[in-house]
Design an enzyme around this catalytic site. Structure first.
Site, PDB file in Angstrom:
ATOM      1  N   LYS A 158      64.182 -67.167   8.234  1.00 29.08           N
ATOM      2  CA  LYS A 158      64.943 -66.510   7.596  1.00 29.08           C
ATOM      3  C   LYS A 158      64.316 -65.765   5.999  1.00 29.08           C
ATOM      4  CE  LYS A 158      68.668 -67.580  11.175  1.00 29.08           C
ATOM      5  NZ  LYS A 158      69.663 -68.919  11.280  1.00 29.08           N
ATOM      6  N   GLN A 197      72.984 -73.301   8.617  1.00 29.09           N
ATOM      7  CA  GLN A 197      72.724 -73.460   9.962  1.00 29.09           C
ATOM      8  C   GLN A 197      73.282 -74.349  11.390  1.00 29.09           C
ATOM      9  OE1 GLN A 197      69.338 -71.472  10.865  1.00 29.09           O
ATOM     10  NE2 GLN A 197      69.608 -72.517  12.826  1.00 29.09           N
ATOM     11  N   ASP A 252      77.335 -64.254   9.630  1.00 25.59           N
ATOM     12  CA  ASP A 252      76.621 -64.062  11.349  1.00 25.59           C
ATOM     13  C   ASP A 252      77.905 -63.692  12.246  1.00 25.59           C
ATOM     14  OD1 ASP A 252      74.311 -66.164  11.818  1.00 25.59           O
ATOM     15  OD2 ASP A 252      75.546 -68.364  11.803  1.00 25.59           O
TER      16      ASP A 252
END
Length: 299
Positions: A53, A97, A120
């Site tokens: 990422k 994460q 997200d």
């Protein structure tokens, strides 16, 4: 044999458009999109995801920020970092994460991320917008958004008259995917572990989306001839043909046999996976444009 939907190629075209939008934003405002990724602990798979990422964010011209915290970090310490990132105008997207180490209340952390920085797409405000059909003012969860883009590459924007079946009802994927298909006018069935005669339900699907985390569960006779199959599963299984102790990645769909009846199918790897990171980048550049009160690019 089915047409194999190339997720890498689709993701590359999204990344190209994101990079263009990022360069344009910096040219107009002097501001780079800022993506902050937070990782806690030593999980190797999580570190691999975070590294990819970070690399992609830099490739897109973003200001890429990574916070790596030790396993023993407390809930209060992680919350304080999220609060700091929420307050930082140079940070447009925040990603914590998952999974976090077991001693965390993960949901409390995720819900504390400002909805406008929740790249997200997991905050209940963003989930609620999808549920009410507002796809324009929130941020859409990355894997469903990427899967939907692949569906639209095959069928176009309007799915009127098509039956879609989503196997899996998770908040992370199944529910938002069903809602996105519904918003595109498909007739949607949400199937799951308690569905009676799952195979016959799947056989009605013009668009079959599998997201259950069970290796090669969807067999040839589950697939309607001519269907589009989107395989979201990533399962590591033994691969003795590669040598002792070797493994390989497979999806939730038995790819070879399903390919004999489907019209289009995503492979694993190389299908939905690359789209997830691409849509994370898209969400970040969208959030940055909104923060600058500029028209939002479409992907």
């Amino acid at each position: 044999m089915a047409f194999v939907i190339d997720g890498k190629e689709a993701a590359a075209s999204v990344i190209s458009a994101v990079t263009e939008a990022s360069v344009s934003l910096e040219g107009k405002t002097g501001i780079k999109p800022g993506l902050a990724v937070v990782i806690v602990g030593e999980d190797p798979a999580s570190h691999a995801y975070v590294n990819s990422k970070g690399k992609m964010a830099k490739q897109c011209g973003f200001n890429s920020i990574q916070h790596t915290l030790p396993e023993e970090t407390t809930q209060e310490e992680l919350q304080a970092l999220v609060d700091t990132l929420n307050a930082d105008p140079a940070v447009h997207g925040i990603l914590v994460q998952l999974p976090l180490p077991k001693h965390f209340d993960s949901d409390a952390i995720i819900q504390s991320i400002l909805p406008e920085k929740d790249v997200d797409g997991l905050n209940i405000a963003n989930a609620g917008k999808i549920a009410t059909g507002d796809l324009d003012t929130g941020l859409i969860s990355c894997t469903p958004a990427g899967s939907m883009l692949l569906v639209k590459r095959v069928h176009g924007e309007d799915l009127s008259g098509l039956n879609a079946v989503v196997i899996g009802r998770s908040n992370l994927f199944g529910k938002p995917m069903g809602l996105l298909l519904l918003a595109a006018n498909a007739t949607v069935t949400m199937a799951h572990s308690r569905t009676k005669d799952l195979a016959s339900v799947c056989r009605n699907a013009d668009i079959l989306v599998a997201a259950v985390g069970r290796a090669e569960m969807v067999k040839r006779d589950w697939v309607k001839p001519g269907a589009t199959v989107i395989d979201v599963g990533i399962n590591r299984v033994p691969a003795p043909e590669k040598g002792e102790g070797k493994t390989k990645l497979v999806g939730d769909v038995a790819f070879v046999e399903a390919s004999e009846v489907a019209a289009s199918i995503t492979p694993v790897p190389g299908g939905v996976g690359p789209m997830t990171i691409a849509m994370l980048m898209a969400n970040t550049v969208i959030a940055a444009h909104r923060a600058c009160s500029l028209p939002v690019p479409k992907f």
